[in-house]
Scaffold this motif. Structure first.
Motif, PDB file in Angstrom:
ATOM      1  N   LEU A   1      -2.242  18.818   4.623  1.00  0.00           N
ATOM      2  CA  LEU A   1      -3.326  18.583   3.667  1.00  0.00           C
ATOM      3  C   LEU A   1      -3.177  17.273   2.914  1.00  0.00           C
ATOM      4  O   LEU A   1      -3.987  16.958   2.050  1.00  0.00           O
ATOM      5  CB  LEU A   1      -3.418  19.758   2.685  1.00  0.00           C
ATOM      6  N   GLY A   2      -2.142  16.505   3.236  1.00  0.00           N
ATOM      7  CA  GLY A   2      -1.979  15.180   2.643  1.00  0.00           C
ATOM      8  C   GLY A   2      -1.466  15.171   1.217  1.00  0.00           C
ATOM      9  O   GLY A   2      -1.720  14.223   0.473  1.00  0.00           O
ATOM     10  N   VAL A   3      -0.730  16.205   0.804  1.00  0.00           N
ATOM     11  CA  VAL A   3      -0.136  16.217  -0.534  1.00  0.00           C
ATOM     12  C   VAL A   3       0.866  15.076  -0.622  1.00  0.00           C
ATOM     13  O   VAL A   3       1.627  14.831   0.308  1.00  0.00           O
ATOM     14  CB  VAL A   3       0.552  17.579  -0.805  1.00  0.00           C
ATOM     15  N   LYS A   4       0.879  14.389  -1.757  1.00  0.00           N
ATOM     16  CA  LYS A   4       1.838  13.293  -1.944  1.00  0.00           C
ATOM     17  C   LYS A   4       3.257  13.853  -2.035  1.00  0.00           C
ATOM     18  O   LYS A   4       3.485  14.876  -2.665  1.00  0.00           O
ATOM     19  CB  LYS A   4       1.506  12.527  -3.213  1.00  0.00           C
ATOM     20  N   LEU A   5       4.198  13.141  -1.437  1.00  0.00           N
ATOM     21  CA  LEU A   5       5.593  13.568  -1.459  1.00  0.00           C
ATOM     22  C   LEU A   5       6.163  13.498  -2.866  1.00  0.00           C
ATOM     23  O   LEU A   5       6.785  14.438  -3.333  1.00  0.00           O
ATOM     24  CB  LEU A   5       6.430  12.732  -0.494  1.00  0.00           C
ATOM     25  N   GLY A   6       5.965  12.389  -3.562  1.00  0.00           N
ATOM     26  CA  GLY A   6       6.478  12.226  -4.915  1.00  0.00           C
ATOM     27  C   GLY A   6       7.948  11.870  -4.943  1.00  0.00           C
ATOM     28  O   GLY A   6       8.507  11.386  -3.956  1.00  0.00           O
ATOM     29  N   THR A   7       8.584  12.131  -6.083  1.00  0.00           N
ATOM     30  CA  THR A   7       9.995  11.818  -6.278  1.00  0.00           C
ATOM     31  C   THR A   7      10.720  13.002  -6.911  1.00  0.00           C
ATOM     32  O   THR A   7      10.092  13.922  -7.438  1.00  0.00           O
ATOM     33  CB  THR A   7      10.192  10.598  -7.202  1.00  0.00           C
ATOM     34  N   MET A   8      12.024  12.950  -6.894  1.00  0.00           N
ATOM     35  CA  MET A   8      12.859  14.012  -7.444  1.00  0.00           C
ATOM     36  C   MET A   8      12.560  14.264  -8.922  1.00  0.00           C
ATOM     37  O   MET A   8      12.728  15.376  -9.415  1.00  0.00           O
ATOM     38  CB  MET A   8      14.337  13.661  -7.235  1.00  0.00           C
ATOM     39  N   ASP A   9      12.110  13.250  -9.645  1.00  0.00           N
ATOM     40  CA  ASP A   9      11.840  13.397 -11.076  1.00  0.00           C
ATOM     41  C   ASP A   9      10.523  14.115 -11.364  1.00  0.00           C
ATOM     42  O   ASP A   9      10.267  14.482 -12.505  1.00  0.00           O
ATOM     43  CB  ASP A   9      11.814  12.020 -11.755  1.00  0.00           C
ATOM     44  N   ASP A  10       9.676  14.309 -10.359  1.00  0.00           N
ATOM     45  CA  ASP A  10       8.379  14.945 -10.565  1.00  0.00           C
ATOM     46  C   ASP A  10       8.526  16.413 -10.944  1.00  0.00           C
ATOM     47  O   ASP A  10       9.392  17.115 -10.424  1.00  0.00           O
ATOM     48  CB  ASP A  10       7.512  14.858  -9.303  1.00  0.00           C
ATOM     49  N   ARG A  11       7.663  16.843 -11.844  1.00  0.00           N
ATOM     50  CA  ARG A  11       7.530  18.253 -12.203  1.00  0.00           C
ATOM     51  C   ARG A  11       6.035  18.566 -12.187  1.00  0.00           C
ATOM     52  O   ARG A  11       5.206  17.689 -12.237  1.00  0.00           O
ATOM     53  CB  ARG A  11       8.129  18.551 -13.584  1.00  0.00           C
ATOM     54  N   GLY A  12       5.668  19.800 -12.137  1.00  0.00           N
ATOM     55  CA  GLY A  12       4.262  20.164 -12.007  1.00  0.00           C
ATOM     56  C   GLY A  12       3.912  20.305 -10.535  1.00  0.00           C
ATOM     57  O   GLY A  12       4.783  20.339  -9.673  1.00  0.00           O
ATOM     58  N   THR A  13       2.632  20.372 -10.234  1.00  0.00           N
ATOM     59  CA  THR A  13       2.223  20.673  -8.858  1.00  0.00           C
ATOM     60  C   THR A  13       1.394  19.579  -8.197  1.00  0.00           C
ATOM     61  O   THR A  13       0.749  19.826  -7.180  1.00  0.00           O
ATOM     62  CB  THR A  13       1.447  22.006  -8.819  1.00  0.00           C
ATOM     63  N   ASP A  14       1.403  18.378  -8.728  1.00  0.00           N
ATOM     64  CA  ASP A  14       0.631  17.284  -8.124  1.00  0.00           C
ATOM     65  C   ASP A  14       1.318  16.642  -6.929  1.00  0.00           C
ATOM     66  O   ASP A  14       0.686  15.934  -6.158  1.00  0.00           O
ATOM     67  CB  ASP A  14       0.318  16.197  -9.162  1.00  0.00           C
ATOM     68  N   THR A  15       2.619  16.848  -6.798  1.00  0.00           N
ATOM     69  CA  THR A  15       3.368  16.294  -5.665  1.00  0.00           C
ATOM     70  C   THR A  15       4.207  17.405  -5.046  1.00  0.00           C
ATOM     71  O   THR A  15       4.435  18.452  -5.659  1.00  0.00           O
ATOM     72  CB  THR A  15       4.311  15.148  -6.093  1.00  0.00           C
ATOM     73  N   PHE A  16       4.667  17.148  -3.825  1.00  0.00           N
ATOM     74  CA  PHE A  16       5.508  18.124  -3.145  1.00  0.00           C
ATOM     75  C   PHE A  16       6.803  18.364  -3.912  1.00  0.00           C
ATOM     76  O   PHE A  16       7.211  19.513  -4.120  1.00  0.00           O
ATOM     77  CB  PHE A  16       5.793  17.645  -1.721  1.00  0.00           C
ATOM     78  N   TYR A  17       7.462  17.286  -4.346  1.00  0.00           N
ATOM     79  CA  TYR A  17       8.695  17.445  -5.120  1.00  0.00           C
ATOM     80  C   TYR A  17       8.439  18.313  -6.351  1.00  0.00           C
ATOM     81  O   TYR A  17       9.186  19.254  -6.634  1.00  0.00           O
ATOM     82  CB  TYR A  17       9.222  16.083  -5.583  1.00  0.00           C
ATOM     83  N   GLY A  18       7.411  17.977  -7.101  1.00  0.00           N
ATOM     84  CA  GLY A  18       7.109  18.725  -8.316  1.00  0.00           C
ATOM     85  C   GLY A  18       6.795  20.181  -8.043  1.00  0.00           C
ATOM     86  O   GLY A  18       7.237  21.082  -8.773  1.00  0.00           O
ATOM     87  N   ALA A  19       6.047  20.431  -6.980  1.00  0.00           N
ATOM     88  CA  ALA A  19       5.708  21.809  -6.620  1.00  0.00           C
ATOM     89  C   ALA A  19       6.950  22.596  -6.219  1.00  0.00           C
ATOM     90  O   ALA A  19       7.071  23.783  -6.545  1.00  0.00           O
ATOM     91  CB  ALA A  19       4.671  21.814  -5.503  1.00  0.00           C
TER      92      ALA A  19
END
Length: 155
Positions: free
Chosen positions: A8-26
């Motif tokens: 579905l093209g979810v952004k990978l993000g970074t280890m520091d991400d929290r929340g559900t906007d990126t894969f890392y955060g999710a």
């Protein structure tokens, strides 16, 4: 986890991400929720949480992403960042990971010699994963065997 996120093209993000906007955060959100829900204080018993990486996928033509060289090359065939994210977040929470992507033996690019059974699948049949995404009973057995061996090693 991760197959639908990639497709579905979810952004990978970074280890520091929290929340559900990126894969890392999710992943952080999911694991924190699991650890809270299944904590010994809540359940009264020790619970072992084990994470799994996704199995290999066929290509972008069967995803919600455009079937473009960029999507095939950068997203679906190059799982390294996604697999690393799963393992990195799991290590952060001290959770074991079963690497189904590299160890299960389920691979849509192998053992295809006759037409597939799924009406939208244009490639050749693979006895372990006929549509390039979902394992057959035989593919599920390969995954179960991989998980069983892993669990024997940690329990």
């Amino acid at each position: 986890g991760g197959t639908n996120d990639v497709r579905l093209g979810v952004k990978l993000g970074t280890m520091d991400d929290r929340g559900t906007d990126t894969f890392y955060g999710a992943w952080h959100t999911l694991i924190q929720g699991l650890l809270e829900k299944y904590s010994p204080a809540r359940t009264g018993k020790e619970t072992k949480i084990v994470l799994l990486t996704p199995i290999k996928l066929l290509d972008a033509s069967k995803s919600h992403l455009p079937d473009a060289d960029e999507n095939n090359a950068n997203v679906l065939y190059q799982w390294d960042g996604w697999i690393a994210a799963i393992k990195e977040v799991a290590a952060y929470y001290n959770l074991p990971v079963v690497d189904m992507h590299n160890q299960s033996g389920v691979n849509p690019h192998l053992n295809r010699s006759v037409k597939g059974t799924h009406p939208e699948y244009l490639g050749n049949y693979n006895p372990d994963i006929t549509d390039g995404t979902h394992p057959t009973q035989e593919g599920a057995q390969l995954m179960a065997d991989t998980l069983t061996e892993f669990l024997k090693g940690i329990l």
